[in-house]
Design a protein around this motif. Structure first.
Motif, PDB file in Angstrom:
ATOM      1  N   LYS A   1      87.198  28.107  43.376  1.00 40.30           N
ATOM      2  CA  LYS A   1      85.981  28.870  43.082  1.00 40.30           C
ATOM      3  C   LYS A   1      85.049  28.792  44.269  1.00 40.30           C
ATOM      4  O   LYS A   1      85.170  27.894  45.126  1.00 40.30           O
ATOM      5  N   GLU A   2      84.135  29.714  44.327  1.00 39.78           N
ATOM      6  CA  GLU A   2      83.194  29.778  45.453  1.00 39.78           C
ATOM      7  C   GLU A   2      82.183  28.645  45.363  1.00 39.78           C
ATOM      8  O   GLU A   2      81.604  28.399  44.311  1.00 39.78           O
ATOM      9  N   ASP A   3      81.979  27.939  46.484  1.00 40.20           N
ATOM     10  CA  ASP A   3      80.992  26.859  46.485  1.00 40.20           C
ATOM     11  C   ASP A   3      79.650  27.369  46.994  1.00 40.20           C
ATOM     12  O   ASP A   3      79.465  28.579  47.191  1.00 40.20           O
TER      13      ASP A   3
ATOM     14  N   GLY B   1      79.559  29.660  50.006  1.00 43.67           N
ATOM     15  CA  GLY B   1      80.190  30.972  49.911  1.00 43.67           C
ATOM     16  C   GLY B   1      81.688  30.942  50.164  1.00 43.67           C
ATOM     17  O   GLY B   1      82.351  31.981  50.117  1.00 43.67           O
ATOM     18  N   SER B   2      82.223  29.774  50.430  1.00 43.07           N
ATOM     19  CA  SER B   2      83.666  29.640  50.690  1.00 43.07           C
ATOM     20  C   SER B   2      84.391  29.214  49.416  1.00 43.07           C
ATOM     21  O   SER B   2      83.814  28.564  48.539  1.00 43.07           O
TER      22      SER B   2
END
Length: 271
Positions: free
Chosen positions: A30-32, A35-36
């Motif tokens: 999932k996106e942290d 934004g990665s």
């Protein structure tokens, strides 16, 4: 060979592992916050909640539950603190809290008059039990309030006592002190002793510049003896009576008791 951390945390062997109250049952991406895409472990908490946690937080022991553990620990601490004296929410505990807030809470409206002027709570009273023991040994009751004897001094056993609200109002920094009957007392006490209305005495000193002795000893004007009061009592017209005395030079008794002639204007009188 060094294993890539990303691959290492994606290893299915972690499914079924338990960390504190959390049981890992799924590995997801999932996106942290940056934004990665990052690896998270989806966990079931003993309390029944589901939470997604970064593997590092679980392995390091920083995260042991969905948040329920922290809440329980905090609740137990609060309960333990309250059980210690069992007085939370009582009037005496509220007085203690207010006393500390006035001296320590800079955002409080009263801080400028207490802590802002250097007034402190003594070390003995920083613990409620110490304040509670002193209060009950020194006459505390629900109709009394705490007062500092020296209004510039600290809150401590040597400088505090329990008094009624009326007594405390006489010991404020704005209290006017005078010498009367060879004693130093508040102006309110002196006025009561002299039998003169406090407001009259205060006005004589503040507005007329009288000495305290004169303000306290000179009789006050009796409004019942004023010309207006006498006119009202006799049913006489005040304007007419006033004109008779100040413009025609009549004596007061004649001005009050001489009726106006029927059919005449108000300044024509019957002798």
């Amino acid at each position: 060979m060094k294993v890539n951390k990303r691959y290492k945390n994606n290893n299915p062997k972690y499914i079924g592992c338990k960390f504190g109250r959390l049981l890992v049952y799924e590995i997801i991406f999932k996106e942290d916050t940056s934004g990665s895409n990052a690896i998270y472990w989806r966990c079931a908490c003993e309390c029944g909640n589901t939470v997604e946690v970064r593997p590092q937080s679980l392995k390091s022991g920083n995260t042991l539950s969905c948040g329920c553990l922290k809440s329980e620990v905090k609740s137990k601490q609060m309960t333990k603190r309250n059980i210690k004296h069992g007085m939370s929410g009582t009037r005496l505990h509220t007085i203690w809290n207010g006393m500390r807030a006035r001296c320590n809470l800079k955002s409080g409206f009263a801080y400028v008059y207490y802590g802002g002027k250097g007034v402190k709570v003594c070390e003995e009273w920083l613990d409620f039990q110490g304040f509670y023991d002193w209060a009950n040994a020194n006459g505390y009751s629900k109709d009394l309030t705490i007062e500092r004897i020296d209004v510039d001094g600290d809150y401590c056993p040597e400088n505090c006592r329990w008094v009624s609200m009326s007594e405390q109002s006489r010991n404020k920094s704005t209290t006017v002190w005078v010498e009367y009957d060879e004693k130093k007392m508040s102006l309110a006490e002196a006025a009561q002793s002299a039998g003169v209305p406090y407001k009259n005495v205060l006005q004589r000193i503040k507005k007329l510049g009288w000495t305290a002795e004169r303000a306290l000893t000179e009789p006050t004007h009796d409004s019942s003896k004023s010309l207006r009061a006498k006119c009202l009592k006799r049913g006489a017209n005040y304007s007419v009576v006033y004109n008779r005395i100040h413009n025609l030079g009549w004596e007061e008794s004649r001005a009050l008791n001489t009726p106006v002639m029927p059919g005449a204007n108000q300044y024509t009188y019957k002798d």
